[in-house]
Write a protein that holds these residues in place. Structure first.
Motif, PDB file in Angstrom:
ATOM      1  N   PHE B  54       0.811  -1.212   0.000  1.00 30.57           N
ATOM      2  CA  PHE B  54       0.000   0.000   0.000  1.00 30.57           C
ATOM      3  C   PHE B  54       0.846   1.266   0.000  1.00 30.57           C
ATOM      4  CE2 PHE B  54      -3.663  -2.574   0.388  1.00 30.57           C
ATOM      5  CZ  PHE B  54      -4.693  -1.786  -0.062  1.00 30.57           C
ATOM      6  N   VAL B  55       2.054   1.199   0.541  1.00 24.98           N
ATOM      7  CA  VAL B  55       2.926   2.371   0.447  1.00 24.98           C
ATOM      8  C   VAL B  55       3.126   2.719  -1.027  1.00 24.98           C
ATOM      9  CG1 VAL B  55       5.295   3.135   0.727  1.00 24.98           C
ATOM     10  CG2 VAL B  55       4.100   2.119   2.648  1.00 24.98           C
ATOM     11  N   ILE B  56       3.363   1.708  -1.846  1.00 28.45           N
ATOM     12  CA  ILE B  56       3.566   1.955  -3.273  1.00 28.45           C
ATOM     13  C   ILE B  56       2.295   2.454  -3.937  1.00 28.45           C
ATOM     14  CG2 ILE B  56       4.120   0.841  -5.466  1.00 28.45           C
ATOM     15  CD1 ILE B  56       6.366   1.402  -3.452  1.00 28.45           C
ATOM     16  N   LEU B  57       1.199   1.798  -3.593  1.00 26.99           N
ATOM     17  CA  LEU B  57      -0.073   2.178  -4.201  1.00 26.99           C
ATOM     18  C   LEU B  57      -0.424   3.619  -3.845  1.00 26.99           C
ATOM     19  CD1 LEU B  57      -2.375   1.078  -5.855  1.00 26.99           C
ATOM     20  CD2 LEU B  57      -3.452   0.273  -3.790  1.00 26.99           C
ATOM     21  N   VAL B  58      -0.255   3.951  -2.578  1.00 29.17           N
ATOM     22  CA  VAL B  58      -0.602   5.297  -2.124  1.00 29.17           C
ATOM     23  C   VAL B  58       0.383   6.315  -2.682  1.00 29.17           C
ATOM     24  CG1 VAL B  58      -0.851   6.743  -0.093  1.00 29.17           C
ATOM     25  CG2 VAL B  58      -1.756   4.438  -0.073  1.00 29.17           C
ATOM     26  N   ALA B  59       1.668   5.947  -2.737  1.00 32.81           N
ATOM     27  CA  ALA B  59       2.649   6.878  -3.303  1.00 32.81           C
ATOM     28  C   ALA B  59       2.318   7.166  -4.757  1.00 32.81           C
ATOM     29  CB  ALA B  59       4.052   6.293  -3.185  1.00 32.81           C
ATOM     30  N   LEU B 287       5.774  12.241  -0.590  1.00 32.88           N
ATOM     31  CA  LEU B 287       5.703  10.786  -0.670  1.00 32.88           C
ATOM     32  C   LEU B 287       5.858  10.149   0.707  1.00 32.88           C
ATOM     33  CD1 LEU B 287       7.584   9.998  -3.955  1.00 32.88           C
ATOM     34  CD2 LEU B 287       5.156   9.961  -3.516  1.00 32.88           C
ATOM     35  N   TYR B 288       6.500  10.857   1.642  1.00 38.06           N
ATOM     36  CA  TYR B 288       6.620  10.281   2.979  1.00 38.06           C
ATOM     37  C   TYR B 288       5.239  10.149   3.620  1.00 38.06           C
ATOM     38  CZ  TYR B 288      11.536  11.121   2.335  1.00 38.06           C
ATOM     39  OH  TYR B 288      12.805  11.105   1.834  1.00 38.06           O
ATOM     40  N   GLY B 289       4.346  11.034   3.180  1.00 36.17           N
ATOM     41  CA  GLY B 289       2.970  10.942   3.662  1.00 36.17           C
ATOM     42  C   GLY B 289       2.362   9.596   3.318  1.00 36.17           C
ATOM     43  N   ALA B 290       2.720   9.085   2.136  1.00 36.24           N
ATOM     44  CA  ALA B 290       2.196   7.780   1.735  1.00 36.24           C
ATOM     45  C   ALA B 290       2.647   6.704   2.716  1.00 36.24           C
ATOM     46  CB  ALA B 290       2.661   7.439   0.324  1.00 36.24           C
ATOM     47  N   VAL B 291       3.899   6.783   3.134  1.00 40.35           N
ATOM     48  CA  VAL B 291       4.424   5.781   4.067  1.00 40.35           C
ATOM     49  C   VAL B 291       3.650   5.855   5.384  1.00 40.35           C
ATOM     50  CG1 VAL B 291       6.446   4.962   5.292  1.00 40.35           C
ATOM     51  CG2 VAL B 291       6.695   5.991   3.033  1.00 40.35           C
ATOM     52  N   LEU B 292       3.560   7.069   5.927  1.00 39.93           N
ATOM     53  CA  LEU B 292       2.870   7.219   7.209  1.00 39.93           C
ATOM     54  C   LEU B 292       1.402   6.847   7.080  1.00 39.93           C
ATOM     55  CD1 LEU B 292       4.164  10.381   9.046  1.00 39.93           C
ATOM     56  CD2 LEU B 292       4.769   8.002   9.314  1.00 39.93           C
TER      57      LEU B 292
END
Lengths: 340, 360
Positions: B54-59, B287-292
């Protein structure tokens, strides 16, 4: 193409606005073209009535959305919420009127339906007022935020339906007298669908008169064309907008009740499911145009029903195909609203 | 010539710019990197794999929403194409690497072509138009996938076997390493983890390149960007295709992990809403937002429900009306939805943005 080419007046009267009949004629043309394909006349009548009923319901649900967009450039992705809420709220009216639902007196049955509609419209109207106030007002003019926030509002509202009425689907019983079909010759038409068509036509007629024959309607139409100018003339477009939003939400509630009785089950996601269809309809009709929305709804429903009968596999993609074709013909929709 | 700083080039010069954020990211990275050793059991590693995907998907979604300023509802469609690409290849051919490769390439080509067509068709008009069209296309695609029984397996989806090396029965070593048997499952996890890491760093590279700057300019003011000589439509279309391609790869990874692809796990609108929530809560435009966002959301999805269930039971036992229903374990989306609405209003920059503001 449309208003601009209105011909000059012949006499002292105002020049008549030339009506663009071509898109509207698509509906009968499509229906007639389908006749030889379907083959049997009675099947065709059944299909067409079913499609018209479906089209009316979609129109009711979509009309508010297109007006809201036209008037204030606000696209409410949470519009489906009002549909779901309208449908669920009708349970409130159905509770005490259970006796009337079971009775086979058609007058009482219709009264039940009207009671449901009245309650649903009241509640969704109020909800629309609150939704406009809390969710939409802070994000005027910011499209990105509008999309996100109305989406968020939809999630919360859908979950609230789960909280209030529970998460499992609720079966909805159609009043006794509205079940079954009317048979004329070989053609069977479900009674409820006929009623939906009549109700839809009534509302469309009322809306048409309201928009074209009253001062408020004039202001709304003027606001859609050029909101700043209406404001400059001293009218508070904001109030007008709140009114339209409430009316649009109430109409969605009305459509929701009809849709729920049509499906005979209630699910919290039902509004969101039709939302997709509604977007297609208002894109086809031209964003902001009520007449276009009406024609678009009928076209979508007709195409969906005919293809559903002829090539069932294609039925669900048919509305997208229709949208693509229409947009290739008229990129701004059937009845483009000026300056959009 | 500047001395080569490996961290600088890895992150493309886009540092977290906040101590708390950097620490959090580091903890997440370490936890994910050593998940099989730190948290034994099948549930935690499942959660970790889901977070990676999901990190990738969200990024990739953030590339569209946060960086380019366009709202798409077709992201799950591309995600699903990736999943179905692997599923169909594995199911119909053999569970080999080459079949998987064919599936991935076909899926990538299909989704990028679709993204290009949708983009050219609707991106030239307005953001809102694109949002509606993608919503319509995505729902049509979901229906299509469940209709084409012979190809996709319909509503039931497809279960399939993956290459020998990735199956749970496979053992890399005879002896356990650090008390954990390195089986095919853990190898799969590391395949996903490293693919996700590489894709994430690539995405960082993209958004911090001159191309990424143009995207941000378009987000801020497309008219001005056009006036400066950048062809907005071209840039938007490329961003759309890139993001579609990345989403497809995320779908591929998920398909390898689950060994199953069906409409509910890939194409449902619920996943689209999850992605939106993750992007906005984490922070748009970084993109760090995607991780969090992905980490918090998936942890909440898996563990908050339990907490809420207990709270609900406690409230019910205390005899308080209504509240138990509000805190029912299935209502966690309600609270995340409220958090979503509040974050769009009060901190559109998301958690990452807030952390960065704290510093300055």
């Amino acid at each position: 193409m449309t208003v601009a080419t209105a011909t000059a007046a012949d006499n002292a009267t105002l020049p008549k606005v030339k009506i663009d009949w071509l898109p509207a004629m698509l509906v009968p043309i499509l229906a007639l073209a389908a006749l030889p394909l379907v083959g049997s006349f009675s099947t065709w009548v059944t299909l067409t009535v079913a499609a018209l009923a479906m089209g009316m319901m979609i129109f009711l649900m979509a009309s508010g959305l297109t007006l809201v967009f036209g008037l204030m450039d606000v696209l409410n992705f949470g519009h489906g919420v009002f549909i779901s809420f309208g449908a669920y709220v009708s349970l409130i009216a159905l509770g005490p009127l259970a006796g009337w639902v079971a009775s086979d007196n058609i007058g009482l049955n219709i009264l039940v339906l009207l009671a449901c509609i009245a309650v649903a419209m009241l509640v969704t109207g109020g909800l629309g007022w609150a939704f406009e106030r809390i969710v939409i007002r802070p994000v005027y003019g910011q499209h990105l935020k509008q999309i996100l926030i109305t989406m968020g509002g939809m999630i919360v509202a859908e979950q609230m339906i789960h909280v209030i009425w529970g998460a499992s689907p609720i079966p909805l019983r159609l009043p006794e007298g509205l079940r079954g079909a009317i048979v004329i010759g070989d053609a069977a038409m479900e009674r409820y669908r006929v009623i939906a068509v009549v109700l839809g036509l009534l509302v469309f007629g009322a809306m048409h008169v309201m928009l074209n024959r009253t001062k408020i309607g004039l202001l709304i139409r003027a606001g859609v064309e050029n909101a700043e100018m209406v404001e400059a003339l001293g009218y508070r477009i904001r109030r007008l907008f709140v009114g339209v939003f409430i009316a649009g939400s109430a109409l969605a509630g009305l459509g929701g009740v009809l849709w729920a009785f049509y499906r005979q089950t209630l699910t919290a996601g039902m509004g969101m499911e039709v939302n997709v269809l509604i977007f297609i309809v208002i894109i086809i009709g031209g964003l902001g145009s009520v007449g276009g929305c009406f024609v678009g709804a009928l076209l979508v429903a007709l195409v969906a029903n005919y293809t559903g009968f002829l090539v069932p596999k294609l039925a669900l993609g048919s509305s997208i195909m229709l949208m693509v074709l229409i947009l290739l013909w008229r990129p701004q929709g059937l009845y483009p609203v000026a300056k959009r | 010539m500047l001395p080569a700083n490996p961290l600088h080039s890895l992150l493309s010069g886009d540092y977290p710019r906040s101590r708390v954020l950097a620490a959090t990211l580091f903890i997440i990275l370490v936890c994910l990197a050593f998940a099989p050793f730190l948290f034994p059991g099948s549930q935690p590693i499942n959660v970790a794999a889901k977070i990676c995907v999901f990190v990738i998907l969200v990024a990739s979604y953030d590339l569209l929403l946060g960086y380019t300023g366009i709202v798409s509802f077709a992201h799950t469609m591309f995600y699903g194409i990736g999943g179905y690409g692997v599923a169909i290849a594995m199911y119909n051919f053999s569970p080999t690497w080459s079949a998987m490769g064919i599936g991935v390439v076909a899926a990538l080509i299909l989704s990028m072509a679709l993204a290009l067509v949708i983009g050219l068709f609707s991106l030239r008009v307005r953001a809102i138009f694109f949002a509606m069209i993608t919503l319509a296309v995505a729902s049509a695609f979901a229906i299509l996938a469940s209709q084409l029984n012979e190809i996709t397996g319909g509503e039931d989806g497809r279960s399939y076997r993956i290459p020998e090396m990735l199956r749970p029965g496979f053992r890399l070593f005879d002896e356990p390493v650090l008390g954990v048997m390195i089986n095919g499952r853990i190898l799969t996890y590391y395949l996903i983890f490293f693919s996700a890491l590489i894709l994430f760093l690539l995405a960082l590279r993209v958004v911090n390149s001159p191309f990424g700057r143009v995207l941000q300019a378009i987000r801020e003011n497309d008219f001005r960007a056009e006036a400066l000589g950048y062809r907005v439509l071209v840039y938007r279309s490329i961003a759309n295709c890139l993001s579609a391609g990345m989403a497809t790869l995320a779908g591929v990874l998920m398909a390898i992990w689950l060994r199953y692809t069906g409409p509910d796990t890939t194409l449902s609108f619920a996943i689209m809403i999850d992605i939106l929530l993750m992007v906005v809560i984490g922070g748009m435009g970084t993109l760090y937002g995607a991780v969090l966002g992905a980490t918090i959301f998936i942890l909440a999805q898996n563990y908050l429900q339990v907490l809420m269930g207990e709270l609900s039971d406690a409230l019910a036992a205390a005899g308080i009306p209504l509240l138990p229903a509000l805190f029912h374990a299935d209502r966690w989306l309600l609270w995340l939805g409220i958090l979503f609405v509040l974050s769009v209003y009060f901190f559109p920059v998301g958690i990452v943005g807030k952390l960065r503001q704290l510093r300055s």
